[in-house]
Scaffold this motif. Structure first.
Motif, PDB file in Angstrom:
ATOM      1  N   VAL A  26      52.017  33.417  39.769  1.00  0.00           N
ATOM      2  CA  VAL A  26      50.635  34.370  40.097  1.00  0.00           C
ATOM      3  C   VAL A  26      50.628  34.355  41.836  1.00  0.00           C
ATOM      4  O   VAL A  26      50.809  33.293  42.391  1.00  0.00           O
ATOM      5  CB  VAL A  26      49.254  33.799  39.588  1.00  0.00           C
ATOM      6  N   ARG A  27      50.592  35.766  42.284  1.00  0.00           N
ATOM      7  CA  ARG A  27      50.327  36.026  43.493  1.00  0.00           C
ATOM      8  C   ARG A  27      48.975  37.058  43.530  1.00  0.00           C
ATOM      9  O   ARG A  27      48.405  37.354  42.727  1.00  0.00           O
ATOM     10  CB  ARG A  27      51.531  36.949  44.114  1.00  0.00           C
ATOM     11  N   PHE A  28      48.377  36.770  44.912  1.00  0.00           N
ATOM     12  CA  PHE A  28      47.115  37.645  45.074  1.00  0.00           C
ATOM     13  C   PHE A  28      47.124  38.644  46.172  1.00  0.00           C
ATOM     14  O   PHE A  28      47.648  37.925  47.243  1.00  0.00           O
ATOM     15  CB  PHE A  28      45.979  36.543  45.260  1.00  0.00           C
ATOM     16  N   ALA A  29      46.573  39.590  46.195  1.00  0.00           N
ATOM     17  CA  ALA A  29      46.535  40.652  46.998  1.00  0.00           C
ATOM     18  C   ALA A  29      44.941  40.961  47.367  1.00  0.00           C
ATOM     19  O   ALA A  29      44.402  41.567  46.464  1.00  0.00           O
ATOM     20  CB  ALA A  29      47.345  41.916  46.609  1.00  0.00           C
ATOM     21  N   GLY A  30      44.498  40.809  48.602  1.00  0.00           N
ATOM     22  CA  GLY A  30      43.105  41.249  49.100  1.00  0.00           C
ATOM     23  C   GLY A  30      43.229  41.719  50.349  1.00  0.00           C
ATOM     24  O   GLY A  30      44.288  42.045  50.902  1.00  0.00           O
ATOM     25  N   THR A  31      42.050  41.861  50.734  1.00  0.00           N
ATOM     26  CA  THR A  31      41.758  42.106  52.322  1.00  0.00           C
ATOM     27  C   THR A  31      41.893  40.908  53.214  1.00  0.00           C
ATOM     28  O   THR A  31      41.411  39.756  52.836  1.00  0.00           O
ATOM     29  CB  THR A  31      40.495  42.985  52.622  1.00  0.00           C
ATOM     30  N   PRO A  32      42.107  41.043  54.331  1.00  0.00           N
ATOM     31  CA  PRO A  32      42.324  39.907  55.324  1.00  0.00           C
ATOM     32  C   PRO A  32      40.936  39.356  55.695  1.00  0.00           C
ATOM     33  O   PRO A  32      40.800  38.158  55.981  1.00  0.00           O
ATOM     34  CB  PRO A  32      43.071  40.497  56.484  1.00  0.00           C
ATOM     35  N   GLN A  33      39.941  40.142  55.774  1.00  0.00           N
ATOM     36  CA  GLN A  33      38.709  39.625  56.242  1.00  0.00           C
ATOM     37  C   GLN A  33      37.715  39.268  55.186  1.00  0.00           C
ATOM     38  O   GLN A  33      36.869  38.919  55.234  1.00  0.00           O
ATOM     39  CB  GLN A  33      37.874  40.722  56.997  1.00  0.00           C
ATOM     40  N   GLY A  34      38.111  39.509  53.582  1.00  0.00           N
ATOM     41  CA  GLY A  34      37.258  39.336  52.558  1.00  0.00           C
ATOM     42  C   GLY A  34      36.989  37.889  52.361  1.00  0.00           C
ATOM     43  O   GLY A  34      37.910  37.101  52.422  1.00  0.00           O
ATOM     44  N   VAL A  35      35.920  37.627  51.433  1.00  0.00           N
ATOM     45  CA  VAL A  35      35.926  36.364  50.958  1.00  0.00           C
ATOM     46  C   VAL A  35      37.220  35.886  50.128  1.00  0.00           C
ATOM     47  O   VAL A  35      37.493  34.707  49.980  1.00  0.00           O
ATOM     48  CB  VAL A  35      34.670  36.182  50.038  1.00  0.00           C
ATOM     49  N   ARG A  53      39.778  33.494  51.778  1.00  0.00           N
ATOM     50  CA  ARG A  53      39.406  31.909  51.659  1.00  0.00           C
ATOM     51  C   ARG A  53      39.429  31.166  50.203  1.00  0.00           C
ATOM     52  O   ARG A  53      40.157  30.516  50.075  1.00  0.00           O
ATOM     53  CB  ARG A  53      38.017  31.608  52.128  1.00  0.00           C
ATOM     54  N   LEU A  54      39.033  32.059  49.276  1.00  0.00           N
ATOM     55  CA  LEU A  54      38.844  31.540  47.937  1.00  0.00           C
ATOM     56  C   LEU A  54      40.127  31.215  47.320  1.00  0.00           C
ATOM     57  O   LEU A  54      40.477  30.335  46.587  1.00  0.00           O
ATOM     58  CB  LEU A  54      37.881  32.137  46.920  1.00  0.00           C
ATOM     59  N   VAL A  55      40.937  32.437  47.729  1.00  0.00           N
ATOM     60  CA  VAL A  55      42.310  32.317  46.948  1.00  0.00           C
ATOM     61  C   VAL A  55      43.279  31.155  47.603  1.00  0.00           C
ATOM     62  O   VAL A  55      44.198  30.325  46.820  1.00  0.00           O
ATOM     63  CB  VAL A  55      43.252  33.575  47.050  1.00  0.00           C
ATOM     64  N   ALA A  56      43.085  30.792  48.927  1.00  0.00           N
ATOM     65  CA  ALA A  56      43.715  30.122  49.485  1.00  0.00           C
ATOM     66  C   ALA A  56      43.143  28.471  48.928  1.00  0.00           C
ATOM     67  O   ALA A  56      44.178  27.543  48.898  1.00  0.00           O
ATOM     68  CB  ALA A  56      43.650  29.890  51.238  1.00  0.00           C
ATOM     69  N   GLU A  57      42.055  28.338  48.828  1.00  0.00           N
ATOM     70  CA  GLU A  57      41.490  27.087  48.218  1.00  0.00           C
ATOM     71  C   GLU A  57      42.019  26.998  47.239  1.00  0.00           C
ATOM     72  O   GLU A  57      42.114  25.525  46.494  1.00  0.00           O
ATOM     73  CB  GLU A  57      40.212  27.151  48.304  1.00  0.00           C
ATOM     74  N   ALA A  58      42.396  27.853  45.977  1.00  0.00           N
ATOM     75  CA  ALA A  58      43.084  27.861  44.769  1.00  0.00           C
ATOM     76  C   ALA A  58      44.335  27.257  44.910  1.00  0.00           C
ATOM     77  O   ALA A  58      45.057  27.222  43.639  1.00  0.00           O
ATOM     78  CB  ALA A  58      42.378  29.101  43.949  1.00  0.00           C
ATOM     79  N   GLY A  59      44.928  27.570  45.836  1.00  0.00           N
ATOM     80  CA  GLY A  59      46.401  27.116  46.174  1.00  0.00           C
ATOM     81  C   GLY A  59      47.504  28.374  45.733  1.00  0.00           C
ATOM     82  O   GLY A  59      48.663  28.187  45.233  1.00  0.00           O
ATOM     83  N   ILE A  60      47.013  29.591  45.733  1.00  0.00           N
ATOM     84  CA  ILE A  60      47.583  30.869  45.221  1.00  0.00           C
ATOM     85  C   ILE A  60      48.133  31.640  46.461  1.00  0.00           C
ATOM     86  O   ILE A  60      47.403  31.991  47.377  1.00  0.00           O
ATOM     87  CB  ILE A  60      46.721  31.595  44.368  1.00  0.00           C
ATOM     88  N   PRO A  61      49.383  31.885  46.670  1.00  0.00           N
ATOM     89  CA  PRO A  61      49.965  32.733  47.560  1.00  0.00           C
ATOM     90  C   PRO A  61      49.136  34.131  47.706  1.00  0.00           C
ATOM     91  O   PRO A  61      48.939  34.609  46.915  1.00  0.00           O
ATOM     92  CB  PRO A  61      51.420  32.969  47.348  1.00  0.00           C
ATOM     93  N   PHE A  62      48.658  34.243  49.172  1.00  0.00           N
ATOM     94  CA  PHE A  62      47.789  35.558  49.510  1.00  0.00           C
ATOM     95  C   PHE A  62      48.608  36.448  50.304  1.00  0.00           C
ATOM     96  O   PHE A  62      48.984  35.962  51.291  1.00  0.00           O
ATOM     97  CB  PHE A  62      46.539  35.013  50.054  1.00  0.00           C
ATOM     98  N   THR A  63      48.532  37.415  49.852  1.00  0.00           N
ATOM     99  CA  THR A  63      49.201  38.615  50.930  1.00  0.00           C
ATOM    100  C   THR A  63      47.883  39.656  51.229  1.00  0.00           C
ATOM    101  O   THR A  63      47.302  40.300  50.279  1.00  0.00           O
ATOM    102  CB  THR A  63      50.233  39.385  50.322  1.00  0.00           C
ATOM    103  N   PRO A  64      47.537  39.848  52.583  1.00  0.00           N
ATOM    104  CA  PRO A  64      46.585  40.831  52.921  1.00  0.00           C
ATOM    105  C   PRO A  64      46.789  42.307  53.167  1.00  0.00           C
ATOM    106  O   PRO A  64      47.913  42.394  53.416  1.00  0.00           O
ATOM    107  CB  PRO A  64      46.133  40.228  54.251  1.00  0.00           C
ATOM    108  N   PHE A  65      46.127  43.221  52.709  1.00  0.00           N
ATOM    109  CA  PHE A  65      46.220  44.550  52.927  1.00  0.00           C
ATOM    110  C   PHE A  65      44.934  45.293  53.145  1.00  0.00           C
ATOM    111  O   PHE A  65      43.821  44.890  52.532  1.00  0.00           O
ATOM    112  CB  PHE A  65      46.668  45.156  51.559  1.00  0.00           C
ATOM    113  N   GLU A  66      45.002  45.979  54.331  1.00  0.00           N
ATOM    114  CA  GLU A  66      43.712  46.652  54.531  1.00  0.00           C
ATOM    115  C   GLU A  66      43.324  47.801  53.659  1.00  0.00           C
ATOM    116  O   GLU A  66      44.329  48.512  53.116  1.00  0.00           O
ATOM    117  CB  GLU A  66      43.929  47.288  56.161  1.00  0.00           C
ATOM    118  N   ALA A  67      41.935  47.845  53.688  1.00  0.00           N
ATOM    119  CA  ALA A  67      41.415  48.727  52.662  1.00  0.00           C
ATOM    120  C   ALA A  67      40.006  48.989  53.164  1.00  0.00           C
ATOM    121  O   ALA A  67      39.162  47.913  53.435  1.00  0.00           O
ATOM    122  CB  ALA A  67      41.510  48.335  51.238  1.00  0.00           C
TER     123      ALA A  67
END
Length: 366
Positions: A31-40, A43-57
């Motif tokens: 499982v991977r996660f794509a979210g915004t760099p400044q959104g909640v 933090r929450l995805v990192a705490e869950a131990g899931i690789p996170f990649t940011p995209f501006e939107a």
């Protein structure tokens, strides 16, 4: 199987995604996660131990049309980046949970021929989910009537899964929760929460009931005010040392699962995540929808739950009237009411939502 989850903006989009991630990883998926760099979500995805990649939107302000070109340009840039990222990963399926970031990630998946699944938590479809649903392989809903906003051709791809709840909410026990907050086993416990940001009007109404609630010697209250409301609520309550032993006041708690497990009844807003957790724990509830939610979706959320017999509902404008006090007393004083609400909540089978959604996602990938 590699699954990409995407969502942003509020914890209401992220917590169901993390619940699905728990289920998918238990089934052996990557499982991977794509979210915004400044959104909640960062933090929450990192705490869950899931690789996170940011995209501006970003969205646009309808009152300021000049914000539209900037928002479109940002989404177009992120779509290109997301397309390269998904191709490099070799993603099998993308799941969008709402928020503007889902649009570039979902569009990139479409360009690559990667199936997209949309999950809508609320009773009213959000803009990003409604946009992606038009071409999605599957659309999963918490509330069946949310399908009314979709084109007729899309409705054949709809599955009502419910709203996934994280395993940590289920793992807490009543005994652990009561030990954590110092509440005796034979006490009646009322949990009050206005969501992650708090609810000033609701806090004030509960504070006004302090003397009445504490007059019953076996009643305890866990009151989560929201961080910005804590000082004002503490001042209004003016708890004595003896009262503090029974009125447990917090601005925020990361032990909400244990608080819910310990509770006999709850007073809460009607956000999608709050309702799913209340349903999963089968807690008798008084729901006070946030009156300024988009398209008043909290009232629509709550109405379906109330009609199923799981809760009371009262408009925010009425919390300072006698009906609020009457309904709170009914929850605490009438064991029969609590038993009927809990049984109706268990019949909603919210505990199965993550597994149902995982079945749809894995089916779409195949």
């Amino acid at each position: 199987m590699l699954v990409v989850l995407s969502g942003g903006g509020t914890a209401g989009h992220i917590n169901p995604a993390l619940a699905l991630a728990d289920e998918l990883r238990a089934r052996g998926c990557d499982v991977r996660f794509a979210g915004t760099p400044q959104g909640v979500e960062a933090r929450l995805v990192a705490e869950a131990g899931i690789p996170f990649t940011p995209f501006e939107a970003a969205g646009f302000n309808r009152n300021h049309p000049l914000t539209l070109p900037k928002a479109v340009a940002k989404i177009q840039r992120s779509t290109g980046r997301a397309k390269a990222w998904l191709a490099e990963l070799g993603a099998d399926v993308v799941v969008g949970f709402g928020g503007y970031v889902c649009i570039p990630v979902g569009r990139a998946a479409e360009k690559l021929g990667v199936p997209v699944v949309v999950h809508e938590q609320n009773s009213v479809m959000g803009m990003a989910n409604k946009y992606l649903a038009k071409r999605a392989a599957a659309v999963c809903l918490t509330y069946e009537h949310a399908a009314g906003a979709l084109d007729e051709g899309v409705r054949s791809r709809v599955t009502v899964t419910g709203n996934p709840v994280r395993k940590s909410v289920f793992d807490a026990t009543r005994e652990d929760g009561r030990a954590r907050f110092g509440v005796p086993e034979d006490a009646r416990l009322l949990l009050v929460t206005g969501g992650s940001l708090g609810a000033r009007h609701l806090n004030q109404a509960v504070c006004a009931l302090k003397d009445e609630l504490l007059a019953a010697g076996d009643v305890h209250v866990i009151h989560v005010t929201g961080p910005k409301e804590l000082d004002a609520v503490a001042g209004q309550l003016a708890l004595t040392p003896a009262e503090e032993k029974r009125w447990h006041l917090f601005g925020y708690t990361d032990r909400m699962g244990e608080a819910m497990a310990a509770a006999d009844a709850i007073v809460s807003r009607a956000g999608a995540t709050s309702l799913a957790e209340i349903s999963a724990r089968a807690i008798p509830a008084l729901l006070v929808p946030f009156p300024f939610a988009t398209e008043d979706h909290q009232t629509t959320n709550a109405r379906a739950y109330v009609e199923a017999g799981c809760a009371y509902m009262l408009a925010d404008a009425d919390v300072e009237g006698p009906e609020f006090a009457r309904l709170v007393r009914s929850l605490l004083d009438d064991a029969g009411v609590r038993e009927r609400m809990a049984a109706a909540a268990r019949a909603q089978k919210t505990a199965d939502a993550a597994a149902k959604l995982a079945d749809v996602v894995m089916g779409a990938a195949r």
